[in-house]
Design an enzyme around this catalytic site. Structure first.
Site, PDB file in Angstrom:
ATOM      1  N   LEU A 525      -2.205  -7.339   5.008  1.00  0.00           N
ATOM      2  CA  LEU A 525      -2.021  -6.461   4.058  1.00  0.00           C
ATOM      3  C   LEU A 525      -0.692  -5.612   4.499  1.00  0.00           C
ATOM      4  O   LEU A 525      -0.922  -4.618   5.184  1.00  0.00           O
ATOM      5  CB  LEU A 525      -3.345  -5.612   3.694  1.00  0.00           C
ATOM      6  CG  LEU A 525      -4.651  -6.294   3.408  1.00  0.00           C
ATOM      7  CD1 LEU A 525      -5.841  -5.342   3.232  1.00  0.00           C
ATOM      8  CD2 LEU A 525      -4.301  -7.017   2.156  1.00  0.00           C
ATOM      9  N   SER A 597      -4.941  -5.542   8.272  1.00  0.00           N
ATOM     10  CA  SER A 597      -4.265  -4.471   7.645  1.00  0.00           C
ATOM     11  C   SER A 597      -3.396  -3.478   8.448  1.00  0.00           C
ATOM     12  O   SER A 597      -3.584  -3.116   9.634  1.00  0.00           O
ATOM     13  CB  SER A 597      -5.524  -3.401   7.265  1.00  0.00           C
ATOM     14  OG  SER A 597      -4.851  -2.419   6.324  1.00  0.00           O
ATOM     15  N   ASP A 598      -2.087  -3.604   7.850  1.00  0.00           N
ATOM     16  CA  ASP A 598      -0.951  -2.775   8.934  1.00  0.00           C
ATOM     17  C   ASP A 598      -1.048  -1.477   9.049  1.00  0.00           C
ATOM     18  O   ASP A 598      -1.942  -1.021   8.558  1.00  0.00           O
ATOM     19  CB  ASP A 598       0.310  -3.121   8.130  1.00  0.00           C
ATOM     20  CG  ASP A 598       1.549  -3.508   9.010  1.00  0.00           C
ATOM     21  OD1 ASP A 598       1.389  -3.339  10.429  1.00  0.00           O
ATOM     22  OD2 ASP A 598       2.576  -4.063   8.733  1.00  0.00           O
ATOM     23  N   LEU A 599      -0.295  -1.030   9.786  1.00  0.00           N
ATOM     24  CA  LEU A 599      -0.250   0.524  10.134  1.00  0.00           C
ATOM     25  C   LEU A 599       0.517   1.062   8.821  1.00  0.00           C
ATOM     26  O   LEU A 599       1.720   0.673   8.393  1.00  0.00           O
ATOM     27  CB  LEU A 599       1.203   0.519  11.420  1.00  0.00           C
ATOM     28  CG  LEU A 599       0.399  -0.116  12.656  1.00  0.00           C
ATOM     29  CD1 LEU A 599       1.460   0.059  13.614  1.00  0.00           C
ATOM     30  CD2 LEU A 599      -0.712   0.652  13.153  1.00  0.00           C
ATOM     31  N   PHE A 600      -0.346   1.923   8.323  1.00  0.00           N
ATOM     32  CA  PHE A 600       0.313   2.759   7.084  1.00  0.00           C
ATOM     33  C   PHE A 600       0.122   4.289   7.530  1.00  0.00           C
ATOM     34  O   PHE A 600      -0.482   4.788   7.745  1.00  0.00           O
ATOM     35  CB  PHE A 600      -0.638   2.595   5.863  1.00  0.00           C
ATOM     36  CG  PHE A 600      -0.827   1.103   5.381  1.00  0.00           C
ATOM     37  CD1 PHE A 600       0.249   0.398   4.759  1.00  0.00           C
ATOM     38  CD2 PHE A 600      -2.023   0.390   5.555  1.00  0.00           C
ATOM     39  CE1 PHE A 600      -0.083  -0.920   4.563  1.00  0.00           C
ATOM     40  CE2 PHE A 600      -2.061  -1.140   5.061  1.00  0.00           C
ATOM     41  CZ  PHE A 600      -1.083  -1.711   4.658  1.00  0.00           C
TER      42      PHE A 600
END
Length: 798
Positions: A525, A597-600
């Site tokens: 993501l 899930s990536d760093l957002f």
């Protein structure tokens, strides 16, 4: 004496009507903000989805303006006004249930065809169907209230302009109340319920007032329109449409402009919208004052010229004063917001106030006491259509093709069309001089603009390429000191990089994949540079890698880094989908072994929805039985309460929640939450074989994750829910609203704050329950304690 009493009664009635219209404007904006967020959960938080919602709202409002203009012919406009407010409030109570009913995989897949046209029209159809009853009713209130105000005014169009100013001021108040209070404290859908309650009260009061005051009914035929001066109705319709187009285009453009200097939270965007509405209210009030002193055509002429000039001048001043640097002024959260508000106010208020005078000035040209509501309703309908087109054009035509600066130039040129449409027959030479000066300002601005694009860049990086879209600037840069390449959004947000950062980014894929026995299907993501997904390509057992990226320009920029991200986008196992991550999970029927899930950035507007419980439930439903979900957290971008809330929210979905190091760094720590529905089991012999295999692949070696012992060192502990009553939810997206406060108060988990959090929280977590060959993978209590002492030394040297 009797005349004096009647005058006082009339003034009191007018004041009451202004108060009702003020509150009506506030509730309308609360509806709009709440509905936009609810629609984003169904349509996706994308520019495409946002444009659909805005177009649907304006379509309904435009229809309502036309309906309201016809209702004015039947008399008792206040009674109709009250009925419309009650109808809108009643429908608003149903909107959340309608959105909930439509949030199903079937509906989302139906909307998610590869055709952009189908995505737009399918969403528009749903949006119009949901919003239409309420927006028609809300749109009708403008001509109805204008007609009611005109009955007690010596100058009906002037009275309507004053009422419109109060209504727009109310909209500004509604924006601030909703942004700073209702969304986080009351809830997203409950904010609309609150507004509905107030709206019903307005409706009841209006109906009661219409019964008490025997207001004279207008001519049932509607009267004829008196055209003052030489301007024609067609010219006024054209100007009204241009006014809506320019105003909404400028709102989009100014929002993108301030995103180059602000941290882009909901608060900063709310400030931009609030100042915009304040300026429009001032513009209408100024028109009401000026029409007693000069002709409306002259107001339109000078507004068109001065609007173009002030747009150019204030834009140039903004660029030269800020130098597109990151705005960090203020010693406290409140002070920062106030100074940010002042910054927006200083550069927006003059040009937008001038532009805001154009629409109400057209009312003064086409005026008739008995047809005030009909005239205003018709002009407002044209204005709303122009506004919808302006918003769509700015997002999908101007920004991607001619860019931000070109968009401002286009708006300035269109403003110069207004004086041409009302060119005065007298005072010819001053008119020519004014238009000439306006054209000269536009030309000088156009010449200066290329140099503006070089501002705000990192002095330690070499600029390579730039892409522009409604999401802002996407730049590819390179370090001056090394061969590291970066992708940046809006100058100040780095979306990852190669070089020294590459190993850490690959680790974000490697760690969760090593925790899974056999990860064949993996979902990422977020794209970033593509380096994280490249870490999955090194795993030979992986058969399919799906990447979901919100911004197509980021994907294109990642292709430029081909050699540096192992040409991940050209790999046959890799497929990229451009979509909102949350929306993709709700619509897909695929299942995965590992989801990363990536760093957002948690304080960016609406990014908080990627940290909600509902999002984690959607991810859990897309996992295979032994699947893992890994949520990487930029710990240094959140405070302790936000980290705790995210971890608590995560752990309520995944019964097995463990914390792992992504980057052991006291200044910029990165921690991953790994969630599973069943305990993690590792075969240590197979794990060692996989690690040995990775070492033999070019780019596959990670010195911090090369041996099984390194994986043990990366383990922090298991997380247990600390406060199940305070979670991050779709209804209460607290992380999005709380992290900006931690940012501006200096309470982010870095340095001393992180050291305190590490000692008081992380070192006291129970060891992760990971088994290997019927034993604990992490060892006994003594081994765990030794590992934590090693970590303490690596972090703080003690």
């Amino acid at each position: 004496m009797e005349q004096t009493s009647r005058f006082i009664a009339s003034r009191r009635t007018t004041t009451l009507l202004h108060g009702l219209f003020l509150i009506s404007g506030a509730t309308t904006l609360v509806y709009e903000i709440s509905w936009t967020r609810q629609a984003g959960l169904l349509f996706g938080h994308t520019v495409l989805a946002g444009s659909v919602v805005l177009a649907s709202l304006f379509f309904g409002l435009a229809t309502g303006y036309g309906v309201g203009s016809r209702l004015c012919q039947f008399g008792r406009p206040l009674r109709w006004f009250g009925g419309c407010e009650i109808l809108a409030a009643s429908w608003a109570l149903l909107v959340p249930s309608l959105f909930d009913a439509l949030q199903s995989p079937v509906v989302i897949r139906w909307m998610s065809d590869e055709s952009q046209a189908w995505q737009w029209f399918s969403r528009a159809g749903i949006g119009i169907a949901i919003f239409l009853p309420a927006t028609i009713a809300l749109g009708a209130t403008l001509p109805l209230m204008s007609q009611a105000l005109s009955l007690g005014s010596g100058n009906p169009s002037r009275g309507a302009a004053i009422g419109y100013a109060w209504n727009t001021a109310g909209a500004m108040a509604g924006t601030l109340i909703c942004t700073y209070l209702l969304l986080v404290r009351v809830g997203v859908s409950h904010s609309s319920f609150w507004a509905a309650g107030v709206g019903m009260g307005i409706g009841v009061l209006a109906i009661g007032l219409s019964r008490r005051d025997a207001m004279r009914a207008p001519n049932p035929i509607g009267g004829s329109v008196n055209v003052s001066g030489s301007a024609s109705p067609i010219a006024m319709m054209t100007i009204a449409g241009l006014s809506g187009f320019i105003t909404l285009a400028l709102e989009i453009l100014y929002t993108r402009l301030f995103s180059l200097v602000f941290h882009n939270s909901t608060y900063t965007f709310g400030n931009v919208v609030a100042v915009f509405l304040l300026s429009l209210a001032l513009g209408s009030a100024i028109v009401a004052w000026l029409v007693k002193r000069t002709r409306a055509e002259l107001i339109l002429f000078w507004c068109g010229v001065s609007g173009a000039i002030t747009c150019c001048i204030t834009l140039a001043l903004f660029v030269n004063v800020t130098r597109l640097g990151y705005f960090t002024v203020g010693d406290s959260f409140v002070e920062h917001l106030l100074r940010g508000f002042a910054l927006v106010l200083g550069f927006i208020i003059v040009p937008v106030t001038v532009c805001g005078m154009i629409f109400p000035a057209t009312w003064q040209v086409l005026s008739d006491r008995n047809a005030t509501g009909r005239v205003i309703g018709t002009l407002a309908m044209v204005n709303a259509i122009g506004a919808a087109l302006g918003s769509l054009s700015a997002s999908f035509i101007m920004l991607p093709t001619i860019g931000l600066w070109g968009g401002f130039l286009t708006a300035s040129v269109l403003l110069m069309a207004v004086p041409i449409l009302v060119w005065p027959r007298q005072r010819r030479y001053p008119s020519v001089a004014a238009v000439t000066f306006g054209v000269l300002c536009i030309a000088v601005t156009a010449v200066a603009m290329p140099s503006w694009s070089t501002l705000g860049r990192d002095a330690n990086e070499v600029f390579l390429t730039r892409r522009e879209s409604a999401y802002g600037w996407i730049d590819v840069t390179r370090s001056k000191e090394s061969d590291a390449w970066y992708i940046r959004q809006n100058l100040h947000y780095r979306l990852g990089g190669t070089g020294a950062d590459a190993m850490r980014e690959r680790r974000q894929a490697r760690l969760p994949m090593l925790l899974h026995a056999y990860p064949q299907e993996v979902l990422f993501l977020g794209m970033g540079t593509g380096v994280t997904a490249a870490g999955a390509v090194h795993h030979q057992e992986t058969e399919r890698i799906e990447i979901v990226e919100l911004i197509a320009d980021v994907t294109a920029a990642a292709r430029e880094l081909g050699r540096r991200n192992d040409h991940v986008l050209d790999n046959d196992r890799v497929h990229v989908t451009t979509d909102d991550a949350r929306h993709f999970l709700l619509g897909t029927d695929q299942r995965f072994d590992v989801i990363v899930s990536d760093l957002f950035v948690p304080w960016e507007s609406e990014t908080g929805y990627l940290y909600t419980r509902e999002h984690y439930v959607a991810a859990a439903e897309r996992l295979n039985d032994d699947g893992l979900f890994c949520q990487w957290l930029p710990v240094y971008q959140m405070g302790q309460r936000e980290f705790t809330m995210i971890a608590d929210t995560f752990a309520t979905v995944f019964p097995e929640t463990s914390l792992w190091w992504g980057k052991i760094d006291p200044s910029k720590p990165i921690i991953g939450l790994v969630g599973a529905m069943q305990p993690i089991e590792l075969d240590e012999s197979k794990l060692k074989a996989r690690l040995s295999q990775l070492k033999e692949i070019v780019g596959g070696n990670d010195p911090q994750l090369a041996e099984a012992q390194d994986l043990r060192l990366a383990a922090i502990g298991d997380w247990r829910v600390q406060n199940a009553d305070l979670l991050n939810l779709d209804e209460h997206p607290r992380v999005e609203f709380w992290t900006p406060q931690s940012l501006m108060t200096g309470k982010l988990l870095r340095g001393a704050w992180f050291a305190k959090f590490y000692d008081e929280v992380l070192t006291k977590l129970p060891a992760s329950d990971i088994s290997s060959d019927s034993e604990s993978f992490l060892g006994d209590a003594a081994e765990v304690q030794e590992t934590r002492q090693t970590l303490g030394f690596l972090l703080f040297g003690q």
